[in-house]
Enzyme design. Structure first.
Site, PDB file in Angstrom:
ATOM      1  N   CYS A  57      11.661 -16.787  28.091  1.00  0.00           N
ATOM      2  CA  CYS A  57      11.963 -16.171  28.289  1.00  0.00           C
ATOM      3  C   CYS A  57      12.646 -14.056  29.258  1.00  0.00           C
ATOM      4  O   CYS A  57      12.862 -14.628  29.985  1.00  0.00           O
ATOM      5  CB  CYS A  57      11.605 -14.631  27.399  1.00  0.00           C
ATOM      6  SG  CYS A  57      10.669 -14.413  27.414  1.00  0.00           S
ATOM      7  N   ASN A 104      10.252 -20.785  20.789  1.00  0.00           N
ATOM      8  CA  ASN A 104       9.302 -20.905  22.085  1.00  0.00           C
ATOM      9  C   ASN A 104       8.381 -21.039  22.522  1.00  0.00           C
ATOM     10  O   ASN A 104       7.530 -22.056  22.715  1.00  0.00           O
ATOM     11  CB  ASN A 104      10.569 -20.593  23.168  1.00  0.00           C
ATOM     12  CG  ASN A 104      10.240 -18.945  23.371  1.00  0.00           C
ATOM     13  OD1 ASN A 104      10.321 -18.689  22.545  1.00  0.00           O
ATOM     14  ND2 ASN A 104      10.980 -18.512  24.397  1.00  0.00           N
ATOM     15  N   GLU A 108       3.913  -5.486  25.124  1.00  0.00           N
ATOM     16  CA  GLU A 108       3.104  -6.377  24.458  1.00  0.00           C
ATOM     17  C   GLU A 108       1.663  -6.463  25.415  1.00  0.00           C
ATOM     18  O   GLU A 108       2.450  -6.301  26.618  1.00  0.00           O
ATOM     19  CB  GLU A 108       3.424  -7.415  24.252  1.00  0.00           C
ATOM     20  CG  GLU A 108       4.324  -6.918  22.890  1.00  0.00           C
ATOM     21  CD  GLU A 108       4.792  -8.933  22.114  1.00  0.00           C
ATOM     22  OE1 GLU A 108       5.814  -9.585  23.017  1.00  0.00           O
ATOM     23  OE2 GLU A 108       4.640  -8.499  20.797  1.00  0.00           O
ATOM     24  N   GLU A 128      11.043  -7.567  21.692  1.00  0.00           N
ATOM     25  CA  GLU A 128      11.208  -7.645  23.479  1.00  0.00           C
ATOM     26  C   GLU A 128      12.390  -9.487  23.316  1.00  0.00           C
ATOM     27  O   GLU A 128      12.338 -10.017  22.198  1.00  0.00           O
ATOM     28  CB  GLU A 128      10.096  -9.019  22.984  1.00  0.00           C
ATOM     29  CG  GLU A 128       7.929  -8.666  23.274  1.00  0.00           C
ATOM     30  CD  GLU A 128       8.405  -7.557  24.358  1.00  0.00           C
ATOM     31  OE1 GLU A 128       9.334  -8.085  26.047  1.00  0.00           O
ATOM     32  OE2 GLU A 128       7.002  -6.560  24.834  1.00  0.00           O
TER      33      GLU A 128
HETATM   34  P1  NDP Z   1      16.511 -15.451  17.371  1.00  0.00           P
HETATM   35  O1  NDP Z   1      16.368 -14.027  18.526  1.00  0.00           O
HETATM   36  O2  NDP Z   1      17.406 -15.802  16.831  1.00  0.00           O
HETATM   37  O3  NDP Z   1      15.568 -15.700  16.820  1.00  0.00           O
HETATM   38  C1  NDP Z   1      14.107 -14.740  16.765  1.00  0.00           C
HETATM   39  C2  NDP Z   1      13.275 -14.393  15.392  1.00  0.00           C
HETATM   40  O4  NDP Z   1      14.459 -13.726  14.593  1.00  0.00           O
HETATM   41  C3  NDP Z   1      13.493 -15.989  14.920  1.00  0.00           C
HETATM   42  O5  NDP Z   1      12.578 -16.169  13.789  1.00  0.00           O
HETATM   43  C4  NDP Z   1      14.535 -15.829  13.719  1.00  0.00           C
HETATM   44  O6  NDP Z   1      14.847 -16.176  12.294  1.00  0.00           O
HETATM   45  C5  NDP Z   1      14.681 -14.335  13.606  1.00  0.00           C
HETATM   46  N1  NDP Z   1      16.148 -13.457  12.700  1.00  0.00           N
HETATM   47  C6  NDP Z   1      17.524 -14.236  13.408  1.00  0.00           C
HETATM   48  N2  NDP Z   1      18.377 -13.260  12.934  1.00  0.00           N
HETATM   49  C7  NDP Z   1      17.785 -12.783  11.919  1.00  0.00           C
HETATM   50  C8  NDP Z   1      18.118 -11.046  11.672  1.00  0.00           C
HETATM   51  N3  NDP Z   1      18.731 -10.718  11.387  1.00  0.00           N
HETATM   52  N4  NDP Z   1      16.486 -10.110  11.076  1.00  0.00           N
HETATM   53  C9  NDP Z   1      15.701 -10.517  11.298  1.00  0.00           C
HETATM   54  N5  NDP Z   1      15.010 -11.469  11.493  1.00  0.00           N
HETATM   55  C10 NDP Z   1      16.271 -12.648  12.581  1.00  0.00           C
HETATM   56  O7  NDP Z   1      16.006 -16.131  18.169  1.00  0.00           O
HETATM   57  P2  NDP Z   1      15.374 -17.487  19.103  1.00  0.00           P
HETATM   58  O8  NDP Z   1      14.054 -18.241  18.195  1.00  0.00           O
HETATM   59  O9  NDP Z   1      16.674 -18.349  19.445  1.00  0.00           O
HETATM   60  O10 NDP Z   1      15.050 -17.102  20.216  1.00  0.00           O
HETATM   61  C11 NDP Z   1      15.161 -17.635  21.414  1.00  0.00           C
HETATM   62  C12 NDP Z   1      14.906 -16.116  22.201  1.00  0.00           C
HETATM   63  O11 NDP Z   1      14.609 -14.800  22.111  1.00  0.00           O
HETATM   64  C13 NDP Z   1      16.116 -16.074  23.795  1.00  0.00           C
HETATM   65  O12 NDP Z   1      17.075 -14.792  23.542  1.00  0.00           O
HETATM   66  C14 NDP Z   1      14.803 -15.066  24.362  1.00  0.00           C
HETATM   67  O13 NDP Z   1      15.013 -14.552  25.595  1.00  0.00           O
HETATM   68  C15 NDP Z   1      14.113 -14.733  23.599  1.00  0.00           C
HETATM   69  N6  NDP Z   1      12.065 -14.312  24.128  1.00  0.00           N
HETATM   70  C16 NDP Z   1      12.037 -12.998  24.211  1.00  0.00           C
HETATM   71  C17 NDP Z   1      10.837 -12.962  24.560  1.00  0.00           C
HETATM   72  C18 NDP Z   1      10.105 -12.021  25.454  1.00  0.00           C
HETATM   73  O14 NDP Z   1       9.552 -11.777  25.117  1.00  0.00           O
HETATM   74  N7  NDP Z   1      11.444 -11.804  25.799  1.00  0.00           N
HETATM   75  C19 NDP Z   1      10.224 -14.216  24.440  1.00  0.00           C
HETATM   76  C20 NDP Z   1      10.395 -15.091  24.162  1.00  0.00           C
HETATM   77  C21 NDP Z   1      11.567 -15.587  23.605  1.00  0.00           C
HETATM   78  P3  NDP Z   1      15.151 -17.471  12.281  1.00  0.00           P
HETATM   79  O15 NDP Z   1      14.588 -18.763  13.137  1.00  0.00           O
HETATM   80  O16 NDP Z   1      14.817 -18.226  11.191  1.00  0.00           O
HETATM   81  O17 NDP Z   1      16.536 -17.666  12.655  1.00  0.00           O
END
Ligand code: NDP
Length: 484
Positions: A277, A147, A453, A243
């Protein structure tokens, strides 16, 4: 074709390349190299080798390199904003701002790199010096969601480098193309200090998070993936910085500027199609003004312009993929079947057959047993819940597994004080949602994460702390053995 960046070189890897997709058109916008654990291993060993020298580079020199990143991001701001818009679908207007914020983050941590390495504290012994020394951790894995591919990367990469760590970056699959395009802004760093790889989360992500040479995992993403990372990191006691997801409430008090609160709800709920988020996902409004507030929200929502992010007039832009939209549709439909009323939205716009658009949706008659009020909704959905008073709103806000952000609209300082102290959230906004400040900490409580962060707090995460007890005179102490 955009390539991986490992040990100061652009590499293709041995996997077939992939196409980047524009969420507004569903069409390919570019091609990028796809990585595997093999390339991840190369990146980790390059980062490990580079750490030996990089940790000794003086802070002022590191600062110069980081300021240069900021300058180069600003020089390329327009092109970066276009690339970000093409692959994330977000508004070009906002993306311009996010590039500037990312640049500010590099500038900010450059300055901290210049002047911070710990502190000297009074020693209990007059002949001794007590030094709290901050040293870098080693190789950091930065795992970033789709995002905010540049901004959330900057929040990790800038402090990690400023502290003297080396970094391996794995972006989200959906935004790998734009992220590989950031590598060139680090070409002036020594080889291996910054590495960009791609690959699936389950394969490359897990490879990194279990790798013995990774000392810290800085992760932004979903709660469920964060929980898995924490479990796996426990094996080797890696540092984790998480996060995660949120379900941010907005409390609207009867004494507030009601139109401002309604505009804020629409802004906080629908920005980036609700894929933020800290987007507003629950509104608790005092019953005496609930109807007026709801009508104002509806009027504003119906006026929003739905369209591709590349058109600066578009206010509600597409979601990232059809699958992510399906999850939101399922939540809204389940709520409707359980008695919720859709006041506006709840459909795929009929004039947008292409692209992953979803109408901004306002719900009422929602109850806490519905997922839409309990689980994160990563889409443009705003449930409005009338409550008796501020007390009820505060109690309901805290009845959540999440604790990322929370918003309050009021003019009453007593309510602000209660809210500041008792709301279970790491980011608290009074009368202005979503505002950020690079100099202050950002992060969540409960299942929204661990650590912070940004700000000084976000810098501290990237250090190991040592307490040095230095006896300067070096004589024999009377309390040592043998006892008299
Ligand atoms: P995911 O948790 O699916 O993915 C986040 C990242 O982790 C991607 O790079 C993904 O790779 C990677 N990933 C996925 N599975 C694994 C694993 N088993 N081990 C290590 N890395 C992994 O989240 P989304 O990309 O769907 O993002 C949306 C989420 O992020 C929402 O829940 C949102 O709330 C949260 N978010 C939180 C923020 C905060 O600051 N608290 C800010 C922005 C978003 P790949 O894409 O290849 O699967």
């Amino acid at each position: 074709m955009r390539k991986l960046w490992i040990n100061g070189q652009f590499l293709t890897g041995d996997q077939p390349s992939r196409q980047a997709i524009d969420p507004a058109t569903e069409e390919a916008i570019g091609e990028y190299c796809w990585g595997s654990p093999r390339e991840a291993e190369l990146a980790v060993s390059a980062a490990k080798a580079a750490f030996a020298e990089w940790r000794r580079v003086p802070g002022a020199e590191r600062a110069g390199l980081l300021h240069r990143v900021a300058r180069r991001l600003r020089e390329d701001l327009e092109q970066l904003a276009i690339d970000l818009t093409l692959e994330t679908g977000r508004s070009i207007r906002k993306n311009r701002g996010y590039v500037e914020w990312a640049a500010q983050c590099f500038d900010y941590y450059a300055e901290l790199a210049r002047h911070y390495r710990g502190r000297v504290i009074p020693s209990p012994e007059p002949s001794q010096l007590s030094v709290v020394l901050k040293v870098p951790l080693g190789v950091v894995a930065a795992i970033v969601p789709w995002n905010y591919p540049l901004l959330l990367l900057a929040w990790k990469l800038a402090p990690a480098l400023a502290a003297g760590n080396t970094v391996v970056i794995k972006p989200a699959t959906y935004t790998s193309w734009v992220s590989l395009g950031f590598a060139k802004y680090f070409e002036h760093f020594p080889p291996g200090v910054v590495n960009f790889i791609t690959g699936s989360g389950q394969e490359v992500g897990e490879f990194l998070t279990t790798h013995p040479d990774i000392r810290m995992i800085a992760f932004t993403g979903s709660t469920v993936v964060g929980q898995g990372i924490m479990r796996r990191a426990a094996e080797e006691m890696k540092h984790v910085h998480l996060e995660l997801g949120g379900k941010d409430p907005l409390i609207v008090c009867a004494d507030c500027e009601l139109e401002a609160a309604a505009r804020a709800a629409v802004w906080g709920g629908f920005l980036n199609a609700g894929q933020v988020c800290t987007s507003i996902e629950r509104v608790y409004v005092e019953r005496s003004v609930a109807y007026e507030f709801q009508e104002c929200v509806l009027e504003l929502t119906k006026q929003l312009v739905i369209g591709p992010g590349i058109d600066p007039r578009s206010e509600v832009t597409p979601m990232i993929r059809a699958g992510e939209r399906d999850k939101v549709i399922a939540q809204v439909e389940a709520a409707r079947e359980a008695g919720a009323q859709i006041l506006t939205g709840g459909r795929i716009p009929s004039n947008r057959p292409k692209g992953y658009f979803y109408e901004p949706t306002v719900l009422t008659n929602v109850t806490e047993d519905m997922e839409v009020l309990r689980e994160e909704t990563f889409g443009p959905v705003l449930p409005i819940v009338p409550v008796e008073d501020f007390e009820e709103a505060l109690a309901r806000s805290n009845r959540s597994q999440y604790g990322l952000g929370a918003n309050l609209f009021t003019r009453d300082a007593r309510k602000v004080k209660r809210f500041m102290e008792e709301i279970e959230a790491g980011n608290v906004w009074i009368n202005d949602p979503l505002i950020d400040n690079v100099a202050g900490p950002f992060g969540g409580m409960k299942r929204s994460g661990l650590g912070r962060e940004l700000g000084q707090e976000g810098f501290e995460e990237f250090f190991e702390t040592k307490h040095i007890h230095w006896e300067i005179e070096g004589g024999i102490k009377p309390w040592w053995f043998p006892w008299e």
